[in-house]
Design a protein around this motif. Structure first.
Motif, PDB file in Angstrom:
ATOM      1  N   GLY A  89     -13.370 -22.695  22.193  1.00  0.00           N
ATOM      2  CA  GLY A  89     -12.447 -22.185  23.483  1.00  0.00           C
ATOM      3  C   GLY A  89     -13.254 -21.538  24.537  1.00  0.00           C
ATOM      4  N   LEU A  90     -14.358 -20.773  23.990  1.00  0.00           N
ATOM      5  CA  LEU A  90     -15.450 -19.946  25.014  1.00  0.00           C
ATOM      6  C   LEU A  90     -16.134 -21.210  25.816  1.00  0.00           C
ATOM      7  N   VAL A  91     -16.643 -22.140  24.952  1.00  0.00           N
ATOM      8  CA  VAL A  91     -17.417 -23.079  25.481  1.00  0.00           C
ATOM      9  C   VAL A  91     -16.440 -23.874  26.304  1.00  0.00           C
ATOM     10  N   THR A  92     -15.230 -24.274  26.174  1.00  0.00           N
ATOM     11  CA  THR A  92     -14.658 -25.060  26.996  1.00  0.00           C
ATOM     12  C   THR A  92     -14.129 -24.488  28.120  1.00  0.00           C
ATOM     13  N   GLY A  93     -13.809 -23.058  28.073  1.00  0.00           N
ATOM     14  CA  GLY A  93     -13.603 -22.391  29.383  1.00  0.00           C
ATOM     15  C   GLY A  93     -14.889 -22.301  30.350  1.00  0.00           C
ATOM     16  N   LEU A  94     -15.997 -22.142  29.662  1.00  0.00           N
ATOM     17  CA  LEU A  94     -17.217 -22.127  30.521  1.00  0.00           C
ATOM     18  C   LEU A  94     -17.616 -23.391  31.105  1.00  0.00           C
ATOM     19  N   LEU A  95     -17.428 -24.552  30.400  1.00  0.00           N
ATOM     20  CA  LEU A  95     -17.749 -25.857  30.856  1.00  0.00           C
ATOM     21  C   LEU A  95     -16.744 -26.232  32.081  1.00  0.00           C
ATOM     22  N   TYR A  96     -15.251 -25.772  31.836  1.00  0.00           N
ATOM     23  CA  TYR A  96     -14.362 -26.242  32.905  1.00  0.00           C
ATOM     24  C   TYR A  96     -14.488 -25.646  34.179  1.00  0.00           C
ATOM     25  N   THR A  97     -14.935 -24.351  34.010  1.00  0.00           N
ATOM     26  CA  THR A  97     -15.208 -23.242  35.048  1.00  0.00           C
ATOM     27  C   THR A  97     -16.333 -23.750  35.681  1.00  0.00           C
ATOM     28  N   THR A  98     -17.326 -24.363  35.007  1.00  0.00           N
ATOM     29  CA  THR A  98     -18.704 -24.868  35.795  1.00  0.00           C
ATOM     30  C   THR A  98     -18.325 -25.914  36.820  1.00  0.00           C
ATOM     31  N   VAL A  99     -17.733 -26.875  36.052  1.00  0.00           N
ATOM     32  CA  VAL A  99     -17.341 -28.229  36.949  1.00  0.00           C
ATOM     33  C   VAL A  99     -16.056 -28.088  37.809  1.00  0.00           C
ATOM     34  N   ARG A 100     -15.811 -27.038  37.795  1.00  0.00           N
ATOM     35  CA  ARG A 100     -14.468 -26.668  38.744  1.00  0.00           C
ATOM     36  C   ARG A 100     -13.184 -27.251  38.451  1.00  0.00           C
ATOM     37  N   ALA A 101     -12.974 -27.657  37.058  1.00  0.00           N
ATOM     38  CA  ALA A 101     -11.849 -28.379  36.579  1.00  0.00           C
ATOM     39  C   ALA A 101     -10.777 -27.366  36.249  1.00  0.00           C
ATOM     40  N   PRO A 102      -9.515 -27.581  36.404  1.00  0.00           N
ATOM     41  CA  PRO A 102      -8.476 -26.745  35.960  1.00  0.00           C
ATOM     42  C   PRO A 102      -8.727 -26.537  34.288  1.00  0.00           C
ATOM     43  N   ILE A 103      -8.525 -25.279  33.865  1.00  0.00           N
ATOM     44  CA  ILE A 103      -8.607 -25.086  32.417  1.00  0.00           C
ATOM     45  C   ILE A 103      -7.162 -25.755  31.857  1.00  0.00           C
ATOM     46  N   PRO A 104      -7.357 -26.146  30.410  1.00  0.00           N
ATOM     47  CA  PRO A 104      -6.172 -26.689  29.832  1.00  0.00           C
ATOM     48  C   PRO A 104      -5.409 -25.554  29.152  1.00  0.00           C
TER      49      PRO A 104
END
Length: 63
Positions: A17-32
């Protein structure tokens, strides 16, 4: 019987979950997931309600 424990699977899920949140924020995508604190508390409250009913039925253990 519902067994509540924090083990390797829970820690792995938190790490994913932490890695997913970091990746989504890095590419400026909405988090799931709910992006407001109220949404997070709603999910936590749902689980607490589930555990409370299991406890009243005698189906809850901690391990």
């Amino acid at each position: 019987m519902l067994n509540i424990a924090i083990g390797a699977i829970e820690l792995q899920a938190a790490a994913v979950g932490l890695v997913t949140g970091l990746l989504y924020t890095t590419v400026r995508a909405p988090i799931p997931a709910p992006n407001v604190l109220g949404g997070i508390f709603a999910i936590i409250g749902t689980f607490i309600g589930f555990a409370a009913v299991a406890a009243t039925r005698g189906q809850l253990t901690f391990g």
